[in-house]
Design an enzyme around this catalytic site. Structure first.
Site, short mmCIF file in Angstrom:
data_model
loop_
_atom_site.label_atom_id
_atom_site.label_comp_id
_atom_site.label_asym_id
_atom_site.label_seq_id
_atom_site.Cartn_x
_atom_site.Cartn_y
_atom_site.Cartn_z
N THR A 189 2.00 -2.07 9.04
CA THR A 189 3.13 -2.58 9.50
C THR A 189 3.19 -4.14 9.42
OG1 THR A 189 0.68 -3.57 10.44
CG2 THR A 189 1.35 -1.47 11.29
N CYS B 156 3.14 -2.80 4.10
CA CYS B 156 2.47 -2.32 4.71
C CYS B 156 2.76 -1.88 5.54
CB CYS B 156 1.09 -2.37 4.81
SG CYS B 156 0.29 -3.83 6.21
N HIS C 267 10.54 -23.46 9.04
CA HIS C 267 8.93 -24.33 9.76
C HIS C 267 8.14 -24.18 8.62
CE1 HIS C 267 11.58 -24.33 13.85
NE2 HIS C 267 12.79 -25.00 12.55
N ASP D 238 0.78 -1.24 -0.21
CA ASP D 238 0.24 -0.17 0.21
C ASP D 238 0.96 1.15 -0.37
OD1 ASP D 238 1.09 0.09 2.88
OD2 ASP D 238 -0.99 0.50 3.29
N HIS E 86 7.84 -30.66 10.21
CA HIS E 86 7.15 -29.69 9.54
C HIS E 86 6.46 -29.25 8.73
CE1 HIS E 86 10.27 -27.49 12.74
NE2 HIS E 86 11.13 -28.05 11.97
C1 RB5 Z 1 -1.88 2.45 6.63
O1 RB5 Z 1 -2.40 3.52 7.36
C2 RB5 Z 1 -1.64 1.64 7.38
O2 RB5 Z 1 -2.79 1.49 8.30
C3 RB5 Z 1 -0.99 0.03 6.33
O3 RB5 Z 1 0.27 0.48 5.70
C4 RB5 Z 1 -1.29 -0.96 7.74
O4 RB5 Z 1 -0.46 -0.54 8.62
C5 RB5 Z 1 -2.34 -1.72 7.81
O5 RB5 Z 1 -2.37 -2.27 8.56
#
Ligand code: RB5
Length: 142
Positions: free
Chosen positions: A66, A64, A97, A8, A132
Protein backbone atom coordinates in the site's frame (compact mmCIF):
# COMPACT_ATOMS: atom_id res chain seq x y z
CA UNK A 1 22.72 10.89 -9.05
CA UNK A 2 22.83 8.44 -6.14
CA UNK A 3 19.35 7.24 -5.23
CA UNK A 4 18.43 4.85 -2.44
CA UNK A 5 15.69 2.32 -3.11
CA UNK A 6 14.09 -0.34 -0.93
CA UNK A 7 10.91 -2.38 -0.69
CA UNK A 8 9.34 -5.33 1.04
CA UNK A 9 8.25 -8.44 -0.88
CA UNK A 10 5.08 -6.71 -2.12
CA UNK A 11 7.14 -4.02 -3.79
CA UNK A 12 10.00 -6.20 -4.95
CA UNK A 13 8.96 -6.66 -8.60
CA UNK A 14 8.15 -2.98 -9.05
CA UNK A 15 11.45 -2.03 -7.41
CA UNK A 16 13.31 -4.16 -9.94
CA UNK A 17 11.28 -2.68 -12.81
CA UNK A 18 12.04 0.88 -11.66
CA UNK A 19 15.76 0.19 -11.41
CA UNK A 20 15.73 -1.27 -14.91
CA UNK A 21 13.61 1.53 -16.39
CA UNK A 22 15.86 4.25 -14.92
CA UNK A 23 19.17 2.44 -15.29
CA UNK A 24 20.71 5.39 -17.18
CA UNK A 25 21.45 8.46 -15.10
CA UNK A 26 20.47 6.98 -11.75
CA UNK A 27 23.09 5.44 -9.48
CA UNK A 28 20.84 3.09 -7.50
CA UNK A 29 21.81 1.90 -4.05
CA UNK A 30 19.47 -1.02 -3.47
CA UNK A 31 18.87 -1.72 0.22
CA UNK A 32 16.67 -4.76 -0.46
CA UNK A 33 14.63 -6.82 -0.27
CA UNK A 34 16.15 -9.04 -2.91
CA UNK A 35 13.37 -11.56 -3.60
CA UNK A 36 9.59 -12.00 -3.36
CA UNK A 37 9.94 -13.97 -0.12
CA UNK A 38 7.85 -12.48 2.67
CA UNK A 39 9.66 -9.95 4.88
CA UNK A 40 8.74 -7.19 7.35
CA UNK A 41 8.66 -3.74 5.73
CA UNK A 42 10.24 -1.84 8.68
CA UNK A 43 13.39 -3.91 8.26
CA UNK A 44 13.89 -2.18 4.89
CA UNK A 45 12.32 1.22 5.47
CA UNK A 46 14.37 2.02 8.60
CA UNK A 47 17.81 1.50 6.99
CA UNK A 48 16.82 3.59 3.96
CA UNK A 49 15.47 6.35 6.20
CA UNK A 50 18.71 6.32 8.22
CA UNK A 51 20.66 6.98 5.02
CA UNK A 52 18.39 9.88 4.06
CA UNK A 53 18.43 11.30 7.61
CA UNK A 54 22.23 11.45 7.40
CA UNK A 55 22.07 13.53 4.22
CA UNK A 56 18.61 15.05 3.74
CA UNK A 57 19.54 16.25 0.23
CA UNK A 58 19.62 12.58 -0.79
CA UNK A 59 16.70 11.14 -2.72
CA UNK A 60 15.05 7.75 -2.28
CA UNK A 61 12.28 5.47 -3.49
CA UNK A 62 10.38 3.20 -1.11
CA UNK A 63 7.73 0.62 -1.95
CA UNK A 64 5.40 -1.78 -0.19
CA UNK A 65 1.94 -3.11 -1.00
CA UNK A 66 0.00 0.00 0.00
CA UNK A 67 2.93 2.31 0.61
CA UNK A 68 1.59 3.11 4.05
CA UNK A 69 3.80 0.79 6.09
CA UNK A 70 7.08 2.05 4.67
CA UNK A 71 5.90 5.68 4.73
CA UNK A 72 4.91 5.45 8.40
CA UNK A 73 8.25 3.86 9.23
CA UNK A 74 10.41 6.29 7.25
CA UNK A 75 8.64 9.34 8.65
CA UNK A 76 9.71 8.38 12.19
CA UNK A 77 13.17 9.70 11.22
CA UNK A 78 13.95 13.41 11.58
CA UNK A 79 14.41 15.23 8.26
CA UNK A 80 12.91 12.36 6.29
CA UNK A 81 9.86 13.49 4.36
CA UNK A 82 8.39 10.39 2.74
CA UNK A 83 5.39 11.09 0.49
CA UNK A 84 2.93 8.41 -0.57
CA UNK A 85 2.31 9.13 -4.26
CA UNK A 86 -0.26 7.38 -6.46
CA UNK A 87 -0.27 9.78 -9.39
CA UNK A 88 2.01 12.39 -10.96
CA UNK A 89 0.08 15.37 -9.58
CA UNK A 90 0.59 14.17 -6.00
CA UNK A 91 4.27 13.53 -6.79
CA UNK A 92 4.75 17.05 -8.16
CA UNK A 93 3.03 18.61 -5.14
CA UNK A 94 5.07 16.47 -2.74
CA UNK A 95 8.18 18.14 -4.17
CA UNK A 96 6.77 21.65 -4.73
CA UNK A 97 5.04 22.05 -1.37
CA UNK A 98 6.58 19.46 0.98
CA UNK A 99 10.17 19.19 -0.28
CA UNK A 100 9.72 15.42 0.01
CA UNK A 101 12.99 13.50 -0.18
CA UNK A 102 11.46 10.01 -0.39
CA UNK A 103 8.83 9.00 -2.92
CA UNK A 104 6.67 6.13 -1.67
CA UNK A 105 4.80 3.91 -4.12
CA UNK A 106 1.82 1.63 -3.40
CA UNK A 107 3.06 -1.26 -5.52
CA UNK A 108 -0.12 -3.33 -5.37
CA UNK A 109 -2.34 -0.45 -6.47
CA UNK A 110 -0.64 1.25 -9.42
CA UNK A 111 0.61 -0.13 -12.75
CA UNK A 112 4.32 -0.03 -13.54
CA UNK A 113 3.86 2.74 -16.14
CA UNK A 114 2.26 4.97 -13.51
CA UNK A 115 5.12 4.22 -11.10
CA UNK A 116 7.66 5.23 -13.76
CA UNK A 117 5.81 8.48 -14.43
CA UNK A 118 5.62 9.25 -10.69
CA UNK A 119 9.34 8.65 -10.19
CA UNK A 120 10.15 10.79 -13.26
CA UNK A 121 7.97 13.63 -11.98
CA UNK A 122 9.34 13.39 -8.44
CA UNK A 123 12.94 13.69 -9.61
CA UNK A 124 12.27 16.53 -12.03
CA UNK A 125 10.17 18.80 -9.84
CA UNK A 126 11.89 21.43 -7.65
CA UNK A 127 10.78 22.63 -4.22
CA UNK A 128 8.95 25.96 -4.49
CA UNK A 129 10.30 27.34 -1.19
CA UNK A 130 8.70 30.59 0.01
CA UNK A 131 5.73 29.99 2.28
CA UNK A 132 6.23 26.26 1.87
CA UNK A 133 9.72 26.46 3.40
CA UNK A 134 8.23 27.90 6.59
CA UNK A 135 5.73 25.05 6.78
CA UNK A 136 8.30 22.36 6.09
CA UNK A 137 10.52 23.87 8.83
CA UNK A 138 7.66 23.39 11.28
CA UNK A 139 7.38 19.66 10.63
CA UNK A 140 10.27 18.80 12.98
CA UNK A 141 9.46 21.23 15.78
CA UNK A 142 7.06 19.18 17.95
C1 RB5 B 1 2.50 -6.95 2.98
O1 RB5 B 1 1.55 -7.95 2.87
C2 RB5 B 1 1.83 -5.60 3.18
O2 RB5 B 1 1.22 -5.55 4.43
C3 RB5 B 1 2.84 -4.49 3.04
O3 RB5 B 1 3.44 -4.56 1.79
C4 RB5 B 1 2.30 -3.08 3.12
O4 RB5 B 1 1.19 -2.89 2.33
C5 RB5 B 1 2.11 -2.57 4.50
O5 RB5 B 1 1.78 -1.40 4.72
Amino acid sequence: MKVYIASDHAGYEMKEAIKHHFSAGFDWEDLGTHSSESVDYPDYAHPLAEMVAQSPEARAVLLCGTGNGVAMTANKHADVRAALCWNTEIAALARQHNNANVVVLPARFIPAEEAFAIVETFFNTPFEGGRHARRVEKINTR
